[in-house]
Design a protein around this motif. Sequence first.
Motif, PDB file in Angstrom:
ATOM      1  N   SER A  14       0.832  -1.205   0.000  1.00 36.62           N
ATOM      2  CA  SER A  14       0.000   0.000   0.000  1.00 36.62           C
ATOM      3  C   SER A  14       0.871   1.260   0.000  1.00 36.62           C
ATOM      4  CB  SER A  14      -0.914  -0.014   1.226  1.00 36.62           C
ATOM      5  OG  SER A  14      -1.643   1.186   1.328  1.00 36.62           O
ATOM      6  N   ASP A  15       1.892   1.267   0.835  1.00 32.96           N
ATOM      7  CA  ASP A  15       2.807   2.410   0.881  1.00 32.96           C
ATOM      8  C   ASP A  15       3.474   2.616  -0.485  1.00 32.96           C
ATOM      9  OD1 ASP A  15       2.150   2.756   3.503  1.00 32.96           O
ATOM     10  OD2 ASP A  15       4.068   2.073   4.318  1.00 32.96           O
ATOM     11  N   ALA A  16       3.882   1.520  -1.098  1.00 31.02           N
ATOM     12  CA  ALA A  16       4.526   1.618  -2.418  1.00 31.02           C
ATOM     13  C   ALA A  16       3.543   2.178  -3.440  1.00 31.02           C
ATOM     14  CB  ALA A  16       5.038   0.239  -2.850  1.00 31.02           C
ATOM     15  N   ARG A  17       2.285   1.714  -3.343  1.00 31.02           N
ATOM     16  CA  ARG A  17       1.262   2.222  -4.266  1.00 31.02           C
ATOM     17  C   ARG A  17       1.101   3.729  -4.141  1.00 31.02           C
ATOM     18  NH1 ARG A  17      -2.581  -2.737  -3.557  1.00 31.02           N
ATOM     19  NH2 ARG A  17      -1.786  -3.874  -5.371  1.00 31.02           N
ATOM     20  N   HIS A  18       1.212   4.191  -2.900  1.00 27.64           N
ATOM     21  CA  HIS A  18       0.965   5.611  -2.656  1.00 27.64           C
ATOM     22  C   HIS A  18       2.263   6.389  -2.507  1.00 27.64           C
ATOM     23  CE1 HIS A  18      -3.347   5.000  -2.533  1.00 27.64           C
ATOM     24  NE2 HIS A  18      -3.039   3.834  -2.008  1.00 27.64           N
ATOM     25  N   GLY A  19       3.346   5.737  -2.865  1.00 30.67           N
ATOM     26  CA  GLY A  19       4.625   6.451  -2.922  1.00 30.67           C
ATOM     27  C   GLY A  19       5.202   6.853  -1.593  1.00 30.67           C
ATOM     28  N   ALA A  49      10.797 -13.936   0.090  1.00 31.02           N
ATOM     29  CA  ALA A  49      11.179 -12.520   0.171  1.00 31.02           C
ATOM     30  C   ALA A  49      11.098 -11.882  -1.204  1.00 31.02           C
ATOM     31  CB  ALA A  49      12.596 -12.392   0.737  1.00 31.02           C
ATOM     32  N   GLY A  50      11.484 -12.641  -2.231  1.00 26.48           N
ATOM     33  CA  GLY A  50      11.417 -12.134  -3.593  1.00 26.48           C
ATOM     34  C   GLY A  50       9.986 -11.841  -4.023  1.00 26.48           C
ATOM     35  N   LEU A  51       9.053 -12.706  -3.640  1.00 25.04           N
ATOM     36  CA  LEU A  51       7.641 -12.469  -3.982  1.00 25.04           C
ATOM     37  C   LEU A  51       7.128 -11.190  -3.337  1.00 25.04           C
ATOM     38  CD1 LEU A  51       6.116 -16.068  -3.729  1.00 25.04           C
ATOM     39  CD2 LEU A  51       6.502 -14.734  -5.809  1.00 25.04           C
ATOM     40  N   VAL A  52       7.528 -10.970  -2.071  1.00 24.32           N
ATOM     41  CA  VAL A  52       7.119  -9.732  -1.392  1.00 24.32           C
ATOM     42  C   VAL A  52       7.757  -8.531  -2.082  1.00 24.32           C
ATOM     43  CG1 VAL A  52       7.205  -8.431   0.769  1.00 24.32           C
ATOM     44  CG2 VAL A  52       6.792 -10.908   0.824  1.00 24.32           C
ATOM     45  N   ALA A  53       9.059  -8.659  -2.377  1.00 24.53           N
ATOM     46  CA  ALA A  53       9.769  -7.542  -3.020  1.00 24.53           C
ATOM     47  C   ALA A  53       9.129  -7.201  -4.364  1.00 24.53           C
ATOM     48  CB  ALA A  53      11.244  -7.905  -3.210  1.00 24.53           C
ATOM     49  N   ARG A  54       8.781  -8.231  -5.129  1.00 18.10           N
ATOM     50  CA  ARG A  54       8.181  -7.969  -6.433  1.00 18.10           C
ATOM     51  C   ARG A  54       6.819  -7.301  -6.298  1.00 18.10           C
ATOM     52  NH1 ARG A  54       7.242 -12.913 -10.064  1.00 18.10           N
ATOM     53  NH2 ARG A  54       5.400 -12.797  -8.745  1.00 18.10           N
ATOM     54  N   ALA A  55       6.037  -7.739  -5.280  1.00 25.14           N
ATOM     55  CA  ALA A  55       4.735  -7.099  -5.057  1.00 25.14           C
ATOM     56  C   ALA A  55       4.935  -5.619  -4.748  1.00 25.14           C
ATOM     57  CB  ALA A  55       3.998  -7.797  -3.914  1.00 25.14           C
ATOM     58  N   VAL A  56       5.944  -5.319  -3.927  1.00 26.42           N
ATOM     59  CA  VAL A  56       6.227  -3.924  -3.583  1.00 26.42           C
ATOM     60  C   VAL A  56       6.679  -3.155  -4.824  1.00 26.42           C
ATOM     61  CG1 VAL A  56       7.840  -2.438  -2.308  1.00 26.42           C
ATOM     62  CG2 VAL A  56       6.719  -4.363  -1.150  1.00 26.42           C
ATOM     63  N   SER A  57       7.560  -3.775  -5.599  1.00 25.19           N
ATOM     64  CA  SER A  57       8.084  -3.129  -6.803  1.00 25.19           C
ATOM     65  C   SER A  57       6.960  -2.848  -7.800  1.00 25.19           C
ATOM     66  CB  SER A  57       9.145  -4.038  -7.434  1.00 25.19           C
ATOM     67  OG  SER A  57       9.579  -3.524  -8.668  1.00 25.19           O
ATOM     68  N   ASP A  58       6.103  -3.847  -7.994  1.00 23.58           N
ATOM     69  CA  ASP A  58       4.973  -3.675  -8.908  1.00 23.58           C
ATOM     70  C   ASP A  58       4.086  -2.528  -8.432  1.00 23.58           C
ATOM     71  OD1 ASP A  58       5.913  -5.746 -10.401  1.00 23.58           O
ATOM     72  OD2 ASP A  58       4.363  -7.186  -9.814  1.00 23.58           O
ATOM     73  N   ALA A  59       3.867  -2.464  -7.134  1.00 23.14           N
ATOM     74  CA  ALA A  59       3.020  -1.390  -6.593  1.00 23.14           C
ATOM     75  C   ALA A  59       3.685  -0.031  -6.821  1.00 23.14           C
ATOM     76  CB  ALA A  59       2.776  -1.626  -5.102  1.00 23.14           C
ATOM     77  N   ARG A  60       4.989  -0.005  -6.626  1.00 27.34           N
ATOM     78  CA  ARG A  60       5.721   1.249  -6.855  1.00 27.34           C
ATOM     79  C   ARG A  60       5.551   1.735  -8.286  1.00 27.34           C
ATOM     80  NH1 ARG A  60      10.623  -0.380  -3.231  1.00 27.34           N
ATOM     81  NH2 ARG A  60       9.844   0.658  -1.369  1.00 27.34           N
ATOM     82  N   HIS A  61       5.509   0.793  -9.216  1.00 26.95           N
ATOM     83  CA  HIS A  61       5.458   1.148 -10.626  1.00 26.95           C
ATOM     84  C   HIS A  61       4.074   0.984 -11.205  1.00 26.95           C
ATOM     85  CE1 HIS A  61       9.774   1.743 -10.771  1.00 26.95           C
ATOM     86  NE2 HIS A  61       9.818   0.788  -9.873  1.00 26.95           N
ATOM     87  N   GLY A  62       3.107   0.829 -10.290  1.00 24.05           N
ATOM     88  CA  GLY A  62       1.718   0.850 -10.727  1.00 24.05           C
ATOM     89  C   GLY A  62       1.271  -0.327 -11.551  1.00 24.05           C
ATOM     90  N   SER A  63       2.050  -1.444 -11.521  1.00 23.05           N
ATOM     91  CA  SER A  63       1.691  -2.525 -12.434  1.00 23.05           C
ATOM     92  C   SER A  63       0.653  -3.506 -11.891  1.00 23.05           C
ATOM     93  CB  SER A  63       2.935  -3.277 -12.915  1.00 23.05           C
ATOM     94  OG  SER A  63       3.526  -3.932 -11.850  1.00 23.05           O
ATOM     95  N   THR A  64       0.265  -3.405 -10.667  1.00 31.02           N
ATOM     96  CA  THR A  64      -0.810  -4.289 -10.189  1.00 31.02           C
ATOM     97  C   THR A  64      -1.952  -3.443  -9.643  1.00 31.02           C
ATOM     98  OG1 THR A  64       0.832  -5.900  -9.539  1.00 31.02           O
ATOM     99  CG2 THR A  64      -1.405  -6.262  -8.743  1.00 31.02           C
TER     100      THR A  64
END
Lengths: 254, 254, 254, 254, 254, 254, 254, 254
Positions: free
Chosen positions: A247-252, H239-254
């Motif tokens: 969520s934090d990542a989504r909202h930057g 840990a990689g799955l969590v990191a990817r979820a965070v990364s995707d959220a950062r870049h708006g892909s999910t």
Amino acid sequence: MRELLEAVATGEVSPAEAETQLRGYATTDAGRFDAGRETRRGVPEGILAAGKSPSAVATLTQAALETTGHALVTRVSEADVTAVTDEVADGVTVAHDERGRTLVARCRGDERPTVDAEVTIVTGGTADAAVAAEAETVLSVMGVDTTRVDDVGVAHLGRVLDETEELRAADVLVVAAGREGALPTVVAGLVDTPVIGVPVSSGYGHGGDGDAALAGLLQSCTVLSVVNIDAGFVAGAQAGLVARAVSDARHGST
Amino acid sequence: MRELLEAVATGEVSPAEAETQLRGYATTDAGRFDAGRETRRGVPEGILAAGKSPSAVATLTQAALETTGHALVTRVSEADVTAVTDEVADGVTVAHDERGRTLVARCRGDERPTVDAEVTIVTGGTADAAVAAEAETVLSVMGVDTTRVDDVGVAHLGRVLDETEELRAADVLVVAAGREGALPTVVAGLVDTPVIGVPVSSGYGHGGDGDAALAGLLQSCTVLSVVNIDAGFVAGAQAGLVARAVSDARHGST
Amino acid sequence: MRELLEAVATGEVSPAEAETQLRGYATTDAGRFDAGRETRRGVPEGILAAGKSPSAVATLTQAALETTGHALVTRVSEADVTAVTDEVADGVTVAHDERGRTLVARCRGDERPTVDAEVTIVTGGTADAAVAAEAETVLSVMGVDTTRVDDVGVAHLGRVLDETEELRAADVLVVAAGREGALPTVVAGLVDTPVIGVPVSSGYGHGGDGDAALAGLLQSCTVLSVVNIDAGFVAGAQAGLVARAVSDARHGST
Amino acid sequence: MRELLEAVATGEVSPAEAETQLRGYATTDAGRFDAGRETRRGVPEGILAAGKSPSAVATLTQAALETTGHALVTRVSEADVTAVTDEVADGVTVAHDERGRTLVARCRGDERPTVDAEVTIVTGGTADAAVAAEAETVLSVMGVDTTRVDDVGVAHLGRVLDETEELRAADVLVVAAGREGALPTVVAGLVDTPVIGVPVSSGYGHGGDGDAALAGLLQSCTVLSVVNIDAGFVAGAQAGLVARAVSDARHGST
Amino acid sequence: MRELLEAVATGEVSPAEAETQLRGYATTDAGRFDAGRETRRGVPEGILAAGKSPSAVATLTQAALETTGHALVTRVSEADVTAVTDEVADGVTVAHDERGRTLVARCRGDERPTVDAEVTIVTGGTADAAVAAEAETVLSVMGVDTTRVDDVGVAHLGRVLDETEELRAADVLVVAAGREGALPTVVAGLVDTPVIGVPVSSGYGHGGDGDAALAGLLQSCTVLSVVNIDAGFVAGAQAGLVARAVSDARHGST
Amino acid sequence: MRELLEAVATGEVSPAEAETQLRGYATTDAGRFDAGRETRRGVPEGILAAGKSPSAVATLTQAALETTGHALVTRVSEADVTAVTDEVADGVTVAHDERGRTLVARCRGDERPTVDAEVTIVTGGTADAAVAAEAETVLSVMGVDTTRVDDVGVAHLGRVLDETEELRAADVLVVAAGREGALPTVVAGLVDTPVIGVPVSSGYGHGGDGDAALAGLLQSCTVLSVVNIDAGFVAGAQAGLVARAVSDARHGST
Amino acid sequence: MRELLEAVATGEVSPAEAETQLRGYATTDAGRFDAGRETRRGVPEGILAAGKSPSAVATLTQAALETTGHALVTRVSEADVTAVTDEVADGVTVAHDERGRTLVARCRGDERPTVDAEVTIVTGGTADAAVAAEAETVLSVMGVDTTRVDDVGVAHLGRVLDETEELRAADVLVVAAGREGALPTVVAGLVDTPVIGVPVSSGYGHGGDGDAALAGLLQSCTVLSVVNIDAGFVAGAQAGLVARAVSDARHGST
Amino acid sequence: MRELLEAVATGEVSPAEAETQLRGYATTDAGRFDAGRETRRGVPEGILAAGKSPSAVATLTQAALETTGHALVTRVSEADVTAVTDEVADGVTVAHDERGRTLVARCRGDERPTVDAEVTIVTGGTADAAVAAEAETVLSVMGVDTTRVDDVGVAHLGRVLDETEELRAADVLVVAAGREGALPTVVAGLVDTPVIGVPVSSGYGHGGDGDAALAGLLQSCTVLSVVNIDAGFVAGAQAGLVARAVSDARHGST
């Protein structure tokens, strides 16, 4: 720190909350309450009622309310609920979930955070309901919305396959399973998101009380992380930490 | 008994086989060989090579050949195979399965029985191959045809669902599985025939060496019976007993 | 599917049963009832009362009755029996076996299948009676006739040897044994048919609660398959699957 | 004590033996040898070779020979046998039992006692041979004659029933059994004399390495006493103590 | 056999006892009573009350009285004692030992045998009293006189050393010990007669409930045989078998 | 801190030692060496060689020598000793204890502290020698004089009672015992000083590898504290901490 | 001895106390009371109430009072307290600690010794309170002053770091910890004095009831000695022995 | 599907990769390779070399390269590395990590994904290095950058406290710990992000081989999820799955 002390002086902040902010924990007759855990760790400090007297539970609930504005109590008995309800101040709401044996108290005006990520909680059968409810409550306190997919044990694969879309929609999944504990492996084989498995203390004879399920989750051929038997609180909180990071990542914000 | 003794007199029956038929077992330097097991129990007396010297294995194989016309040896080493091959009489065929570590010796003219029922052996992954091969050999000696469905571990459900028709075609199934041991439960949920689960000693850490798989099979939410860890011989023989009962019923012999 | 929907339209089939036939399970307040198990798997879906409230047991029993015409409940308490009896419709018969703690409810006109094969249930002593009774009930629901051979523990071999003929007459045997669990091995040494062993949670001290019996059955020198401790339901159902396969073969239906 | 010292003076008794008689143990470079055990306890002090260097084994063997006239060493390797043989004085006989991995050394003129009671040692299969041989050796050193009844595992009851007379003839029985450990229970059900069960570390998977056998013996429905897994020395010595008590009673010496 | 049937005809022997002598066991509503055990095995068939209803206990007690003239019941509750006392015929005496939870019933005129050998029962502390009492009762039924040496735990060696003479006077010893289970080893180091160790389910935490004591007895550096945790009956009966063998030898009867 | 840096400048203190004093640990290629442990904790940081390559052991030994002037390495192989000996600077002495598998290296001029209190190390048999030697070495490095009382196993009480005076003379005792682990309890019953028990991984079968000894020590009826199986280093260091506290009190330094 | 008997004659010493001084223990109806333990061992003989009847507890308390002037009873119920209070003579004070479930009775004029050394008792959370209280009571009876540092679990390191000075001030520490048992390791890393760890039976699922804590303490990377799960008495007494040794050294008495 | 088949026709896609895309797995001589796992599950299908022959490892590596463009092999031996290196086509790079025993092969042009989130891997000591390296490799294949914080065991808290900033900077942490397994709890108490604990099979005696660490992690007072002992691959992948979820959220892909 000056700001905080001025807020105490003007009454905006209670002395108890101020001490907690300064030291990181509150000292009560029933023990030190780690009120700082929520800011430090991002997880509400759950009060485990099992093994404590109802009056000790009520005292710790008070400490939590005064220092953080809300309280989460797990494994409560009826007597604990009564003791807490009797003692809390006016304006404090008390929500009791019978199945999950949890209690959430909240001061007027205290708002739960909002997390923009979804956790799906999956169970194999009715024996998993209490564990799932405990996870659901902690996630709710952390501000995470949850979806439930229930009674999809692997003895009939159709039940879980019917829910594939639902399972794939979640950001993170908590999967509870007793007996042979095969469900988290099957679910993790269907999704590309993190799965947290909770072994449940059902079963009987050899491997009963969750032992087979725990061993099965640890041996899973797929990728899972695991918590202790019946640890709905821990599974929910860990899922909540992942959801909040997303969520934090989504909202930057991180 | 007279008939038997006359057959000994005329040389149709060897003295060793006659003694075995009368007493139910043969006495050799390497121990008593329970040659009567096959008629009494319907299961070939397997000679477990592990823990015996190659020459003891060869002696017991000889005893089996003389009293029953064939021999089944399990967990053989290369040295055992050599010792047996060197010692058996002309006309005895020796078949060695490296993967399953079994050896079958058979006198000229000795015929394996014919069982009209099918056993399917299912494995989750390559670690289950040795156990499956051991089961396959004992079934072959009992005269039962087997089908193999391999590498259908539950981490990818598509693999096992693709084989549903094959699985349903069997009269009885042997399902081997290591790690978390979920496969036999999933297979048993797809068919309406008896399933015998064999836990395999794969895995590591907590629940490794087949412990998680055994516990999982015993806790299965569906209907299964189970044998010990890596007990391919026992699973195959039990499946063979069921297959023979079905075959006899088909042909009206019981 | 059209046929089914027309049968619903004309009232021949209830909507609940139709949904079950289409989806494979029924959804009730007390959980999803896997009503399709019986056709898919050939084993009645047993409702495990232990750990459920009497009213949940009654609700699931209703679901079973509506979708399959009968219900099998195991590990029932007196309160469960009362709750079920109070709630079932007129014309439903309720049979309660106190020793085996089972309950069978059956709608008027619902007929149990007929299986032409015999299962013999063997016990070592009085401590095995509940487990044997549970196996007997599930076999009865599956339409299999059972014979009992009781109190033939190996401390006195005469008792079991006296019953050799009886034991050999069965198509498949379920042998229950607590303490050291030697009886299934001894019985399996006397017959040429499949034997399913059930360890019983008797005993005390080291290896008590069925642990020694389970380990002993898994280590048996003869050929056996095994179910979990006290798993009378599973042993009975597995024996029933074998018996049905034999019966079908006798009557040429597979 | 004067007598002893005079015997030392005249050389009838070695100083080492005199010290042992006075203090109850001998001090050597390789540890204190409890030479007094044999008179105090009636059991030869066995030297456990496993975990000691061959030269330490030889030193302790010397100490035993000098103080008691004989030595019993268990779990010997080839190197231990060589070390002992090389070092003992002329006139000392060394008997090595390969199967039981025991060594008995005896000074010229040292006589083993004579016990007028019989111990029968019973085994289920070839895996029990080493344990039985260890028991046999200690009984031989104690002066007890033993009879062997071998390979009478319960998977074929005929084998043990054929030996009923032999079993009933003994004053006390040692019964070794691995795998499921059912044999001692069956034997104890046939005789009215004391039975000492020895679990053997055969078997595999769950309950392997003698665990199932130990648990089974402890849970036996009949009357047995038990020693640790593979403890042939202890079983033999305990049987020897009983035999000697019987022999003494026969000859009126106690 | 004719003699027996004539004795039935004349009423000297009841039909129940005659059947028992012929078949070796009696069949009652509450199960088969192995009445022949006493003649076949030399040990009274104990009726284990734990896990049986009071009325079943009373029925089996009746069967024992009718077929053997006496009955030994272990682990009795107050309700069991009442049920037995209410049901037995006139002239039957009922002795109840509260500490050992045993009950002995005896028909008028039934005499216990006389064994000329002494068993000493040794305990470490008050927690061992129930186990010792159970052993004492079975020995009393077998006709063996017992001596008690109590509260001689090894934390204070003086207590056990003060009793050395007493300990050495016995023909065989039963030594009960809970917690770390060191007493049987210490006692066995002081005597030259057979010692049977009984681990007792005292203790707490790791190794509690008798686990440490059992493991310690099995690992003893001296010569001991062992029974299961709290198995006072088995230890007493085994000691009784040894005592009877000694007594018979004393009187030349074997 | 200035003083320290000036000492570095003048070369009195090496940069490595200075960093260690400032940060509390040294960073090497083979890992961080907790050099500060000795001042912070009063116990030398032992380098556990098992599981490390000889060159890593040598590197860490160097780090210890440079930062503290000496090094203690446990569970060393021959290869470790060679690697260390080859690499240390001139003037460093290397002492290797084969039995205890320890190595102590010391720079010229480095002096071990002097502790005025005595520790006695007691063993039951030769199997305890390695553990005792490891404890002895760590005590020696801490500056504590030790006395040894060996081979006083409880199977012969005379051996330990003969040493009562010696045992009572110590300020604190370390008692090692394998098999049933009774010795520490017996010793603690004879003295009024602290006793630290070390279970030793001898024994076989059930409770072998030190499990019975550990459980027995934890269940001891007397007052003991315990360390893990074979933990000679920990027992010695804990005894050394007690001895130093006593010594400091004697000399008024705390 | 004459002196003692004269003191008996003049009434200065009771016969019970005299017998105890002479034999080292007192014999009562409820068992032998090891009254000599206190002088011999320096630790009060604790009476463990659990598993004894209230009247037996009262009898043993009387024996302790008569022979030593005071009594320490652990794991008391309310009924035990009442029974003791009702029965003790006038002038005896009875102190009952509810949390620690201990009872201390003391005759008028009986003085507890004075030990000049300090023990600090540390707990991780409220679940450790009972164990800490038991340790505190035994230390108080031994004359040792204790300090408490409570609720400093490692989930929040700030709590324990805040107490570093307090922890370093003690001569010896008792650290109780349940769940994962990390606290004693963290504390031992902060001080240079002996630390005795007590695992507490909190926790749930795998490793619950103190099993994880015990294993964790035994595996600690730092130097600790350990007592059994919940063994507050043993930990307190061991700390008391160390404290007394330090105190005696301070005052030159040893 | 047409597109894919046309790509096969034109040679853009190999037939093997096409089959894999259509069926989800590839069939090779050495077993079915679940090539679809990476797209379906987001985790590279690791090939576990342990228990497979070098040639089987090479065959499966080929299958992975052909169907996915890269291969990750864990627990490799030197022989496995040679076999793979010898067999791969030109242009395939092979990277071997000795410490972590992993091998990564990659076709020319195959690119690893890029994940914009950071994982920190924390170890307590050198024994954790192999596990950490395995986690590091799988994360690298998943495209996640990792930071290492090593040798910060809790016996010296300063080491881990010095790294607090580093620990807080990560999006998710993998914390490996052997012995008592306290480090993950301490780390999780310092951060507000998800922590995945990996117990490591160091340690000895009771709780050794990672058992104490696993139990400690499951009992942790803070919020953690756990994988099996030494399961560096699983921890890294989770840990990689969590990191990817965070990364995707950062870049708006999910």
